[in-house]
Motif scaffolding. Structure first.
Motif, PDB file in Angstrom:
ATOM      1  N   LEU A 211       1.099  -1.018   0.237  1.00 11.14           N
ATOM      2  CA  LEU A 211       0.018   0.118  -0.573  1.00 11.14           C
ATOM      3  C   LEU A 211       1.015   1.120   0.241  1.00 11.14           C
ATOM      4  O   LEU A 211       0.363   2.196  -0.526  1.00 11.14           O
ATOM      5  CB  LEU A 211      -0.793  -0.186   1.633  1.00 11.14           C
ATOM      6  N   THR A 212       1.798   1.496   1.057  1.00  8.97           N
ATOM      7  CA  THR A 212       3.063   2.585   1.184  1.00  8.97           C
ATOM      8  C   THR A 212       3.633   2.534   0.103  1.00  8.97           C
ATOM      9  O   THR A 212       3.885   3.956  -0.847  1.00  8.97           O
ATOM     10  CB  THR A 212       3.641   1.929   1.747  1.00  8.97           C
ATOM     11  N   SER A 216       3.683   5.738  -3.129  1.00  9.51           N
ATOM     12  CA  SER A 216       4.319   6.382  -2.921  1.00  9.51           C
ATOM     13  C   SER A 216       5.468   6.604  -4.663  1.00  9.51           C
ATOM     14  O   SER A 216       6.073   8.087  -5.441  1.00  9.51           O
ATOM     15  CB  SER A 216       5.897   5.948  -2.902  1.00  9.51           C
ATOM     16  N   THR A 217       4.769   5.845  -5.570  1.00  2.00           N
ATOM     17  CA  THR A 217       5.038   5.840  -7.347  1.00  2.00           C
ATOM     18  C   THR A 217       3.250   6.336  -8.055  1.00  2.00           C
ATOM     19  O   THR A 217       4.337   6.145  -9.132  1.00  2.00           O
ATOM     20  CB  THR A 217       4.609   4.592  -7.437  1.00  2.00           C
ATOM     21  N   ALA A 218       2.602   6.841  -7.559  1.00  2.00           N
ATOM     22  CA  ALA A 218       1.224   7.438  -7.763  1.00  2.00           C
ATOM     23  C   ALA A 218       1.929   8.754  -8.395  1.00  2.00           C
ATOM     24  O   ALA A 218       0.965   8.847  -9.262  1.00  2.00           O
ATOM     25  CB  ALA A 218       0.076   7.947  -6.737  1.00  2.00           C
ATOM     26  N   ALA A 219       2.578   9.904  -8.276  1.00  4.62           N
ATOM     27  CA  ALA A 219       2.769  10.907  -8.223  1.00  4.62           C
ATOM     28  C   ALA A 219       3.614  11.051  -9.555  1.00  4.62           C
ATOM     29  O   ALA A 219       4.052  11.795 -10.397  1.00  4.62           O
ATOM     30  CB  ALA A 219       3.662  11.598  -7.492  1.00  4.62           C
ATOM     31  N   VAL A 339      -4.459   4.631  -6.333  1.00  3.44           N
ATOM     32  CA  VAL A 339      -5.494   5.351  -6.492  1.00  3.44           C
ATOM     33  C   VAL A 339      -5.324   6.364  -5.443  1.00  3.44           C
ATOM     34  O   VAL A 339      -5.519   7.866  -5.550  1.00  3.44           O
ATOM     35  CB  VAL A 339      -7.145   4.378  -6.231  1.00  3.44           C
ATOM     36  N   ILE A 340      -5.537   6.165  -3.850  1.00  5.66           N
ATOM     37  CA  ILE A 340      -4.653   6.958  -2.949  1.00  5.66           C
ATOM     38  C   ILE A 340      -4.129   8.353  -3.173  1.00  5.66           C
ATOM     39  O   ILE A 340      -3.949   9.636  -3.325  1.00  5.66           O
ATOM     40  CB  ILE A 340      -4.172   5.980  -1.485  1.00  5.66           C
ATOM     41  N   GLY A 341      -2.354   7.683  -3.573  1.00 10.86           N
ATOM     42  CA  GLY A 341      -1.756   8.463  -3.956  1.00 10.86           C
ATOM     43  C   GLY A 341      -2.044   9.597  -4.949  1.00 10.86           C
ATOM     44  O   GLY A 341      -1.443  10.837  -4.920  1.00 10.86           O
ATOM     45  N   SER A 342      -2.409   9.327  -6.376  1.00 12.87           N
ATOM     46  CA  SER A 342      -2.686  10.089  -7.380  1.00 12.87           C
ATOM     47  C   SER A 342      -3.704  11.270  -6.472  1.00 12.87           C
ATOM     48  O   SER A 342      -3.836  12.243  -6.985  1.00 12.87           O
ATOM     49  CB  SER A 342      -4.275   9.223  -8.311  1.00 12.87           C
ATOM     50  N   PHE A 344      -4.512  12.372  -3.263  1.00 17.56           N
ATOM     51  CA  PHE A 344      -3.168  13.536  -2.849  1.00 17.56           C
ATOM     52  C   PHE A 344      -2.364  14.134  -3.946  1.00 17.56           C
ATOM     53  O   PHE A 344      -2.037  15.365  -3.507  1.00 17.56           O
ATOM     54  CB  PHE A 344      -2.886  12.491  -1.313  1.00 17.56           C
ATOM     55  N   ALA A 345      -2.004  13.485  -4.925  1.00 18.19           N
ATOM     56  CA  ALA A 345      -0.935  14.104  -5.327  1.00 18.19           C
ATOM     57  C   ALA A 345      -1.428  15.251  -5.974  1.00 18.19           C
ATOM     58  O   ALA A 345      -0.563  16.416  -6.413  1.00 18.19           O
ATOM     59  CB  ALA A 345      -0.253  13.187  -6.870  1.00 18.19           C
ATOM     60  N   GLY A 346      -2.381  15.621  -6.291  1.00 17.58           N
ATOM     61  CA  GLY A 346      -2.827  16.961  -7.541  1.00 17.58           C
ATOM     62  C   GLY A 346      -3.842  17.185  -6.154  1.00 17.58           C
ATOM     63  O   GLY A 346      -3.380  19.020  -7.049  1.00 17.58           O
ATOM     64  N   TRP A 347      -3.836  17.679  -4.902  1.00 21.91           N
ATOM     65  CA  TRP A 347      -4.323  18.266  -4.472  1.00 21.91           C
ATOM     66  C   TRP A 347      -2.803  18.768  -3.756  1.00 21.91           C
ATOM     67  O   TRP A 347      -2.409  19.897  -3.413  1.00 21.91           O
ATOM     68  CB  TRP A 347      -4.955  17.530  -3.062  1.00 21.91           C
ATOM     69  N   PHE A 348      -1.402  18.167  -3.643  1.00 20.41           N
ATOM     70  CA  PHE A 348      -0.325  18.538  -3.274  1.00 20.41           C
ATOM     71  C   PHE A 348      -0.113  19.466  -4.328  1.00 20.41           C
ATOM     72  O   PHE A 348       0.064  20.549  -3.861  1.00 20.41           O
ATOM     73  CB  PHE A 348       0.904  17.322  -2.717  1.00 20.41           C
TER      74      PHE A 348
END
Length: 376
Positions: A211-212, A216-219, A339-342, A344-348
């Protein structure tokens, strides 16, 4: 069974499902948006269907493979990819495109668990780790093909998808002929696995790490191409070349099986996770440099395939009586993390910009390195 008889068609099936049916979409999306007059909002929703379909079908595939064996799911994966690509090539509107995306994206979830089961059935035990990681590296071959297609056929996205569909059909026929039926040999009997996670020693660390790593790879998967496009003065072929580099260096990730055998699973996992953590950090410092951006892409491509191979071996060792579950669990959690990382990445990125956001995701990758298997 001879090693190459199963591995070669497996590599090509992974290539067309992951590389052509799934990852090619982002490269062809500008042309699709223009032709179908889709808004960014609509194209974003359609893109998310790849992840949704993957999460659903990998669970379905794990359950059915556990009960019936691998052949049916492998053939269904190829058929799903073929029909999905065909629909995407002939689509008159966004609705049919969405259906094609669901089928194309679903093929990736269908295809991964049964190959683990097939290898456990028909490949010698001392070669199974190597076989799994080489089949997994087929993703890189598909990424290279999709990148090449983007360079040479971008204005003709419909033709591109139709070519991909024909190629997928040929590979489906190859796999149909290569994958034996369970029970055709008196020496091979498919043993139904246990689907429960309860009481499985080592399952929790595997789940948390997968999961972690997905987060980490989503962005990088979602926004790296946009990052360099905004930050540098790149031509269209250089932007597509960035994607090709990810795929070309990803082929080197197929050697993770050899490193696991020689150095142990724990070392392989740590090397892979630290390498993948470095790629967004490198990109954040020099996104406008062609050399540094391509270096970052190469490290990411190699380490991603390398690391998914290590997760694959780890999962099979944890779920030793059920190879399909051993692949399904980490790959599902990897997708959920993406999915989770993507999201939050857009928001960050909107809040702090690309560079800071990519450094954050690199730090998450370093945290993931601390969660690896304790034993080799």
């Amino acid at each position: 069974m001879k090693f190459s008889r199963l591995v070669l068609p497996g590599v090509t099936m992974i290539a067309v499902t992951y590389g052509l049916a799934r990852f090619s979409f982002g490269l062809l999306l500008p042309g699709i948006n223009e032709s179908l007059e889709m808004s960014e909002f609509v194209s974003g929703i359609i893109s998310s269907l790849f992840y949704l379909a993957y999460c659903v079908t990998i669970i379905l595939s794990t359950v059915i493979t556990t009960k019936e064996g691998p052949r049916r799911m492998i053939i269904l994966a190829g058929l799903s990819a073929f029909v999905g690509l065909l629909l995407m090539g002939i689509t008159p509107n966004a609705w049919m495109l969405a259906l094609g995306v669901l089928l194309a994206g679903g093929s990736t979830g269908l295809v991964s668990p049964p190959y683990g089961a097939a290898i456990s059935l028909w490949i010698q035990e001392d070669k199974q780790g190597k076989a799994n990681t080489w089949i997994n590296s087929g993703t890189s071959l598909g990424i290279v093909l999709s990148g090449a297609g983007a360079i040479f056929l971008t204005p003709h996205w419909r033709l591109t998808y139709l070519i991909y569909a024909v190629l997928t059909l040929l590979i489906l026929i190859w796999n149909f002929r290569a994958i034996p039926k369970v029970g055709t040999s008196s020496r091979l009997k498919f043993r139904k696995g246990d689907l429960t996670l309860r009481g499985v020693k080592g399952a929790t660390p595997l789940i948390v790490a997968s999961l972690t790593l997905g987060i980490s790879t989503a962005a990088f998967w979602t926004f790296s191409r946009s990052f360099i496009e905004v930050a540098g003065d790149y031509s269209d072929w250089q932007l597509s070349g960035f994607w090709v580099i990810i795929g070309l260096f990803g082929v080197l990730g197929g050697f993770s099986g050899s490193l696991v055998e020689k150095g142990g699973l724990s070392l392989a996992y740590k090397i892979g996770s630290l390498a993948i953590a470095s790629s967004p950090i490198i990109l954040s410092f020099a996104p406008g440099s062609l050399l540094m951006s391509y270096l970052s892409a190469g490290i990411f491509g190699c380490s991603y395939i390398f690391l998914t191979g290590a997760l694959l071996v780890w999962g099979i060792r944890v779920f030793i009586t059920n190879a399909s579950l051993g692949i399904g669990v980490p790959f599902l959690l990897l997708a959920v993390g993406q999915v989770i990382g993507s999201i939050f990445a857009g928001w960050f990125i909107g809040t702090w910009g690309y560079a800071t956001s990519f450094i954050i995701y690199g730090l998450v990758g370093i945290v993931a390195a601390l969660m690896g298997p304790k034993k080799n």
